[in-house]
Scaffold this active site. Structure first.
Site, PDB file in Angstrom:
ATOM      1  CG  HIS A  68       9.297   2.602   1.886  1.00  0.00           C
ATOM      2  ND1 HIS A  68       8.259   2.840   2.758  1.00  0.00           N
ATOM      3  CD2 HIS A  68      10.036   3.752   1.856  1.00  0.00           C
ATOM      4  CE1 HIS A  68       8.359   4.065   3.251  1.00  0.00           C
ATOM      5  NE2 HIS A  68       9.423   4.643   2.716  1.00  0.00           N
ATOM      6  CG  ASP A  69       5.940  -0.098   3.117  1.00  0.00           C
ATOM      7  OD1 ASP A  69       5.808  -1.294   3.402  1.00  0.00           O
ATOM      8  OD2 ASP A  69       6.826   0.630   3.631  1.00  0.00           O
ATOM      9  N   GLY A 123       6.721   6.730  -0.472  1.00  0.00           N
ATOM     10  CA  GLY A 123       6.308   5.529   0.226  1.00  0.00           C
ATOM     11  C   GLY A 123       4.823   5.463   0.528  1.00  0.00           C
TER      12      GLY A 123
END
Length: 268
Positions: free
Chosen positions: A123-124, A141
C-alpha cells in the site's frame, strides 16, 4: 468493445470498464470498480479488485491478485486506489495493493515496469517508469522507487524507504535505508557497494556523465571529512552537473529512513 475477447468462464462484474481490444482469459475475475485499459491481456485466473486502473497494453499472468485490500491493520474499507501505467508486465502470483488513508490513499506504478513471479507491491508505494522487480521481491508500504531501478530476487525493502532512479538492489538484500540514485546495494543488512555503472551505460549516459558521478560518489563517501562537509565539497565541485545535482537533491530531500552508506564509512 471492438476486438475485445472475454472467455465465457471469466466473471466481469457490473460497473467494470473494459478497454477496446482487451483479452480476458479463463477464470479471471474483474471487480466492479476496475478500469482495464485497451489491449490489456489477462492470461487466466487473474483477480482484479478495488478501485484499480490498469493501463493500456498491460499483460497479467495467472494467479496475480491486483487491487485487493491493503495489508494494513487499520484499513476499514475506505475508498483508496491502485493505478498501474501502460505496457507493464505482471507475472504469476504478483500482488499489488491500493493505498490507505493513513498514507497517500493511492498506490501508483509507472509505465513499462516488470514484476516477476511472486513480487509484492504494498500500500501507498510510488513506483516510477521502467522499474523491474525480480521474483519474490517484497516492497513494504510507503516506499518510493525511481525510474529504471532494478530490485533483484528475494530482496526486502523496509517501509518508507526511497530507492533512487537507476539504482540496483542485489539479490536477497535487506534494505532498511534510502538508496541514492545510481547506487548499488548488497547484503543483509544492505550496504552501499558502489554505483550501478552497468545500468548507467545501458541507459545511454556518456563517459563524462558517468565519470562525474563516480567522482562525486568518492567525494561524498570519503572518510576524510563529515558527510555534511562532503556534500558541500561536491556542490562546489559540480555546481552545474545535472546528474550530480540530482544525486545531491535526493540526499538533501531526506525521508523517514537514513541514507544507506558503504560498510567502510560511518555516517556523520
Amino acid at each position: 468493445m471492438s476486438g475485445t475477447r472475454i472467455h465465457p468462464t471469466a466473471i466481469i462484474e457490473a460497473g467494470a470498464e473494459i478497454g477496446d481490444g482487451a483479452q480476458i482469459g479463463p477464470f479471471c475475475i474483474v471487480g466492479p470498480q476496475v478500469r482495464l485499459g485497451p489491449n490489456a491481456i489477462l492470461r487466466s485466473h487473474v483477480v482484479l479488485q478495488g478501485h484499480t486502473t490498469i493501463g493500456e497494453g498491460v499483460r497479467i499472468f495467472p494467479f496475480a491478485a491486483i487491487g485487493n485490500d491493503p495489508q494494513h491493520l487499520k484499513y476499514q474499507g475506505e475508498e483508496t486506489r491502485l493505478v498501474i501505467g501502460r505496457n507493464c508486465l505482471i507475472r504469476e502470483h504478483v500482488t499489488m495493493n491500493p493505498g490507505t488513508v493513513q498514507g497517500r490513499a493511492e498506490t501508483t506504478v509507472g509505465d513499462n515496469c516488470s514484476f516477476f513471479t511472486g513480487a509484492h507491491v504494498a500500500h501507498d508505494c510510488h513506483l516510477g517508469s521502467n522499474v523491474t522487480l525480480i521474483n519474490n521481491v517484497m516492497l513494504a508500504g510507503h516506499c518510493t522507487v525511481g525510474d529504471f531501478a532494478t530490485i533483484a530476487g528475494g530482496s526486502g525493502i523496509h517501509q518508507f524507504t526511497r530507492i533512487g532512479h537507476h539504482a540496483y538492489i542485489g539479490g536477497l538484500a535487506a534494505v532498511e535505508g534510502d538508496v541514492i540514485p545510481f547506487g548499488m546495494v548488497l547484503g543483509n543488512r544492505a550496504y552501499l557497494s558502489g554505483l550501478n555503472v552497468i545500468g548507467m551505460k545501458r541507459a545511454g549516459f556518456n563517459r563524462e556523465a558517468i565519470r562525474n558521478v563516480r567522482k562525486a560518489y568518492r567525494m561524498l563517501f570519503s572518510d576524510d571529512s563529515t558527510f555534511r562537509e562532503n556534500i558541500e565539497e561536491v556542490e562546489t565541485e559540480f555546481p552545474s552537473d545535472p546528474l550530480v545535482q540530482d544525486l545531491l537533491g535526493f540526499i538533501r530531500a531526506g525521508g523517514d529512513r537514513a541514507i544507506c552508506f558503504p560498510r567502510s564509512v560511518r555516517p556523520g
